[in-house]
Enzyme design. Structure first.
Site, PDB file in Angstrom:
ATOM      1  N   HIS A 223       0.848  -1.211   0.000  1.00 53.40           N
ATOM      2  CA  HIS A 223       0.000   0.000   0.000  1.00 53.40           C
ATOM      3  C   HIS A 223       0.880   1.257   0.000  1.00 53.40           C
ATOM      4  O   HIS A 223       0.843   2.055   0.946  1.00 53.40           O
ATOM      5  CB  HIS A 223      -0.923   0.052   1.216  1.00 53.40           C
ATOM      6  CG  HIS A 223      -2.069  -0.891   1.181  1.00 53.40           C
ATOM      7  ND1 HIS A 223      -2.831  -1.160   2.295  1.00 53.40           N
ATOM      8  CD2 HIS A 223      -2.603  -1.643   0.181  1.00 53.40           C
ATOM      9  CE1 HIS A 223      -3.780  -2.032   1.986  1.00 53.40           C
ATOM     10  NE2 HIS A 223      -3.656  -2.338   0.703  1.00 53.40           N
TER      11      HIS A 223
ATOM     12  N   PHE B  70       2.884   1.505   5.228  1.00 52.53           N
ATOM     13  CA  PHE B  70       2.603   1.099   6.594  1.00 52.53           C
ATOM     14  C   PHE B  70       1.929  -0.269   6.680  1.00 52.53           C
ATOM     15  O   PHE B  70       1.654  -0.740   7.776  1.00 52.53           O
ATOM     16  CB  PHE B  70       1.686   2.132   7.264  1.00 52.53           C
ATOM     17  CG  PHE B  70       2.191   3.540   7.162  1.00 52.53           C
ATOM     18  CD1 PHE B  70       3.097   4.043   8.085  1.00 52.53           C
ATOM     19  CD2 PHE B  70       1.786   4.369   6.127  1.00 52.53           C
ATOM     20  CE1 PHE B  70       3.572   5.340   7.990  1.00 52.53           C
ATOM     21  CE2 PHE B  70       2.257   5.668   6.023  1.00 52.53           C
ATOM     22  CZ  PHE B  70       3.154   6.155   6.954  1.00 52.53           C
ATOM     23  N   HIS B  71       1.649  -0.901   5.525  1.00 54.33           N
ATOM     24  CA  HIS B  71       0.828  -2.107   5.526  1.00 54.33           C
ATOM     25  C   HIS B  71       1.486  -3.244   4.747  1.00 54.33           C
ATOM     26  O   HIS B  71       0.962  -3.695   3.731  1.00 54.33           O
ATOM     27  CB  HIS B  71      -0.547  -1.802   4.902  1.00 54.33           C
ATOM     28  CG  HIS B  71      -1.263  -0.659   5.529  1.00 54.33           C
ATOM     29  ND1 HIS B  71      -2.170   0.126   4.832  1.00 54.33           N
ATOM     30  CD2 HIS B  71      -1.228  -0.163   6.792  1.00 54.33           C
ATOM     31  CE1 HIS B  71      -2.643   1.059   5.642  1.00 54.33           C
ATOM     32  NE2 HIS B  71      -2.082   0.910   6.831  1.00 54.33           N
ATOM     33  N   PRO B  72       2.634  -3.747   5.174  1.00 51.50           N
ATOM     34  CA  PRO B  72       3.229  -4.884   4.455  1.00 51.50           C
ATOM     35  C   PRO B  72       2.374  -6.135   4.619  1.00 51.50           C
ATOM     36  O   PRO B  72       1.974  -6.502   5.727  1.00 51.50           O
ATOM     37  CB  PRO B  72       4.601  -5.043   5.133  1.00 51.50           C
ATOM     38  CG  PRO B  72       4.427  -4.438   6.494  1.00 51.50           C
ATOM     39  CD  PRO B  72       3.453  -3.317   6.317  1.00 51.50           C
ATOM     40  N   LEU B  73       2.100  -6.811   3.512  1.00 50.05           N
ATOM     41  CA  LEU B  73       1.189  -7.956   3.499  1.00 50.05           C
ATOM     42  C   LEU B  73       1.686  -9.024   2.517  1.00 50.05           C
ATOM     43  O   LEU B  73       2.366  -8.707   1.540  1.00 50.05           O
ATOM     44  CB  LEU B  73      -0.222  -7.522   3.056  1.00 50.05           C
ATOM     45  CG  LEU B  73      -0.927  -6.423   3.855  1.00 50.05           C
ATOM     46  CD1 LEU B  73      -2.172  -5.937   3.112  1.00 50.05           C
ATOM     47  CD2 LEU B  73      -1.298  -6.918   5.243  1.00 50.05           C
TER      48      LEU B  73
END
Length: 630
Positions: free
Chosen positions: A413, A567-570
């Protein structure tokens, strides 16, 4: 002044750098009258050793350029260096520039002169906490006090106390299992929060918030490192997984059980535990109302955000530790309930080995901050170390690599923000920083969300130096800011280098175009709201005047032109029903292993397009239910 890392020569160079970046004039204090150098030294002290070495070497090299001439000449030297096309030089220079800006504008007196009083927020937060009944820290054992070997027995060991781990630990403990929760960071109570970002970043974030990806462009990737994980320092935004994303998981990954109806009870349970509620307009802050005004004039879809809070007073520093203790992060909600049910949390310990007999888990071995060793003997292990560190831990233990997908498929993101200069007072650090969103372009993979913060946070983000930087910061009180993030189709990979994770991620052409469109939308939003100038976060500051977005539309942006964060590692250990296509099955079990599970951002199969904490927590609730049944 007592310094921990910097030599006297390096301290002198940094002071000259800070002066050239901020160029303070009365009534603002000179750099020498602030704690800017000490602040930078403290930040470096908590940085990884390689970061310290590189930044100090870069500082010494920069000192040659800043040695002679007055402050104007030094500022001009920085401007000339900023035009370099050598990527390494440009990135190091920007890191030093941002550090100098944050160090100066993070001084308490400087912030107060710009209308931001950190002590007042701490006093108000203390009063709010005193009036509320708060759960005690409970059974947190400090790993710094474990110097020898300690062996404990449990039914389950959970590695990581963030959105996934804390939820699993609490649910299993309340079901009657003996649970041990391991956390590499420390337990930080609300009375330690200073409302000063520059000083809280080194304490609450991994690597002093200096972790970044390698690629085009490098992307700063701040990760929480404390009891509560990143939920301690996120914005508290709570979106359920979009139905279209769940349908894609069914279609592409064979995850037929993850339907909206099946997950609804888990979402509801999480939302009750966290007290998820919509931001009231009076608490949103003027910054949110500027964006709302622009969106409504344009007819764009938007609303106030739903957040996990109780007793919020709008301190404006959600990402740096809530001084009022209002944010219901998992360290303040799920972890105390896990303790009440009999579990124990060990803070300051780092899991190194998942012990097995054949394919079946038998325990976890961890190193303690005190130099000792902790062994947890158990028959179920849940790894919840996050999308960057979980694949590294699994790889070190020979787990999850059969499909060749471990560490791959990483989405982030990518995000950035735009600033607007208004003819009205804004005071962006008053109210909830992320309190309003615009989802008009969600179908295009673009979400617009509020983002705001104190002077040092803004100062480090604006890619300018000298007189223009000073002028912009002097207008901080009338500055608005709004952010964007994209649902990326770019994919990165987590490698291991010298025992540390290294993230390679290159922004795709399609995602670069999405970011550009998002910047155009934000400029349009601010023009509609009445801005007289809009500032774009490119490698070199670009200013648009009086409603003019044509220069942006005609701009051929490359990935390296963008200044991004994420901020959103997935997805780096994603779930897939087929062992040949994923690392985990539909319940989160590691393919090819028994009683080893993963529940964190790494398990999420794809980019979500919305903030992921509630998705991770609902999946964790579901996993706990599955473990109790089995």
């Amino acid at each position: 002044m007592s310094l921990v890392v910097l030599s006297p020569r390096e301290a002198s160079i940094f002071a000259r750098l800070a002066d050239a970046v901020a160029m303070p004039v009365a009534p603002m204090p000179e750099v020498a009258a602030t704690d800017a150098v000490a602040g930078f030294d403290g930040w470096l002290a908590r940085a990884p050793r390689i970061n310290r070495l590189v930044l100090r070497a870069a500082l010494l090299a920069l000192g040659v350029r800043l040695r002679a001439g007055d402050r104007g000449a030094r500022a001009e030297a920085l401007r000339r260096l900023a035009t370099t096309r050598v990527p390494v030089v440009a990135h190091l220079l920007e890191a030093l520039r941002a550090s100098a800006a944050a160090a100066y504008y993070g001084d308490e007196d400087v912030m107060r002169r710009l209308g931001y009083d950190a002590r007042e927020r701490v006093r108000r937060g203390r009063a709010v906490r005193a009036a509320a009944a708060t759960a005690p820290a409970g059974a947190v054992v400090d790993g710094a006090r474990i110097t020898g070997e300690r062996i404990v027995r449990a039914d389950a060991c959970v590695i990581g106390s963030g959105a996934g781990g804390a939820v699993v630990a609490k649910e299993l403990a309340e079901a009657g299992l003996r649970v041990v929760l391991l956390e590499e960071g420390e337990h930080v109570a609300a009375d330690a929060f200073t409302a000063r970002p520059r000083d809280m970043l080194p304490r609450l974030y991994r690597d002093a918030a200096q972790h970044a990806t390698v690629g085009r462009p490098p992307i700063l990737l701040p990760l929480g490192r404390a009891v509560g994980g990143t939920t301690l320092v996120n914005s508290g935004t709570c979106f359920r997984t979009p139905a279209a994303v769940l349908e894609r998981w069914r279609r592409d990954f064979g995850l037929d059980a993850l339907t909206p109806d099946a997950l609804a009870p888990h979402f509801e349970r999480v939302e009750r535990e966290l007290n998820v509620t919509r931001v009231p307009p009076e608490l949103a802050g003027a910054n949110a109302h500027v964006a709302r005004r622009g969106a409504e004039r344009l007819g764009w879809s938007g609303d106030f955000v739903q957040r996990n809070v109780r007793g919020c007073v709008g301190s404006g520093v959600c990402a740096y530790g809530c001084p009022a203790g209002a944010k219901q992060h998992v360290g303040a909600t799920y972890v105390p309930k896990a303790h009440a049910a009999g579990s124990t949390t060990y803070a300051g310990v780092r899991a190194r080995r998942i012990e097995r007999r054949g394919r079946r888990a038998t325990g976890v071995e961890a190193a303690t901050a005190g130099g000792g060793r902790l062994r947890v003997l158990c028959d179920t292990v849940v790894v919840a170390a996050g999308a960057i560190h979980t694949p590294a831990l699994l790889a070190r233990n020979g787990l999850g690599a059969d499909s060749g997908r471990l560490g791959r498929n990483l989405s982030l993101h990518p995000a950035t923000a735009v600033w607007a200069l208004m003819d009205e007072p804004v005071g962006m650090a008053r109210g909830v920083p992320q309190s309003y969103f615009v989802d008009e372009f969600a179908a295009d993979g673009i979400m617009l969300e509020g983002i705001a913060g104190p002077p040092d946070y803004v100062a480090m983000g604006i890619p300018a130096t000298g007189e223009r930087h000073r002028e912009l910061m002097a207008g901080y009180g009338s500055m608005a800011q709004f952010g964007l993030m994209v649902c990326d189709d770019s994919r990165g990979r987590v490698h291991s280098l010298g025992g540390r994770p290294l993230v390679r991620y290159d922004l795709s052409r399609a995602d670069t175009a999405r970011v550009k469109r998002g910047l155009e939308h934000l400029a349009e939003l601010f023009w509609a709201a009445g801005a007289h100038s809009v500032l774009l976060p490119l490698a070199r500051l670009r200013e648009l005047r009086a409603g003019d977005s044509a220069p942006l539309r005609g701009l051929d942006l490359r990935p390296e032109d963008l200044k991004l964060m994420a901020f959103h590692p997935l997805g780096s250990a994603r779930m897939d029903a087929r062992p040949s296509h994923g690392v985990l099955d539909g319940d989160g079990r590691v393919h090819g292993a028994e009683r080893v599970y993963v529940c964190d951002g790494s398990a999420v199969p794809s980019s979500l397009g919305v903030n992921p904490q509630i998705t991770i927590m609902a999946l964790a609730t579901r996993l706990a239910e599955h473990l109790c049944r089995s």
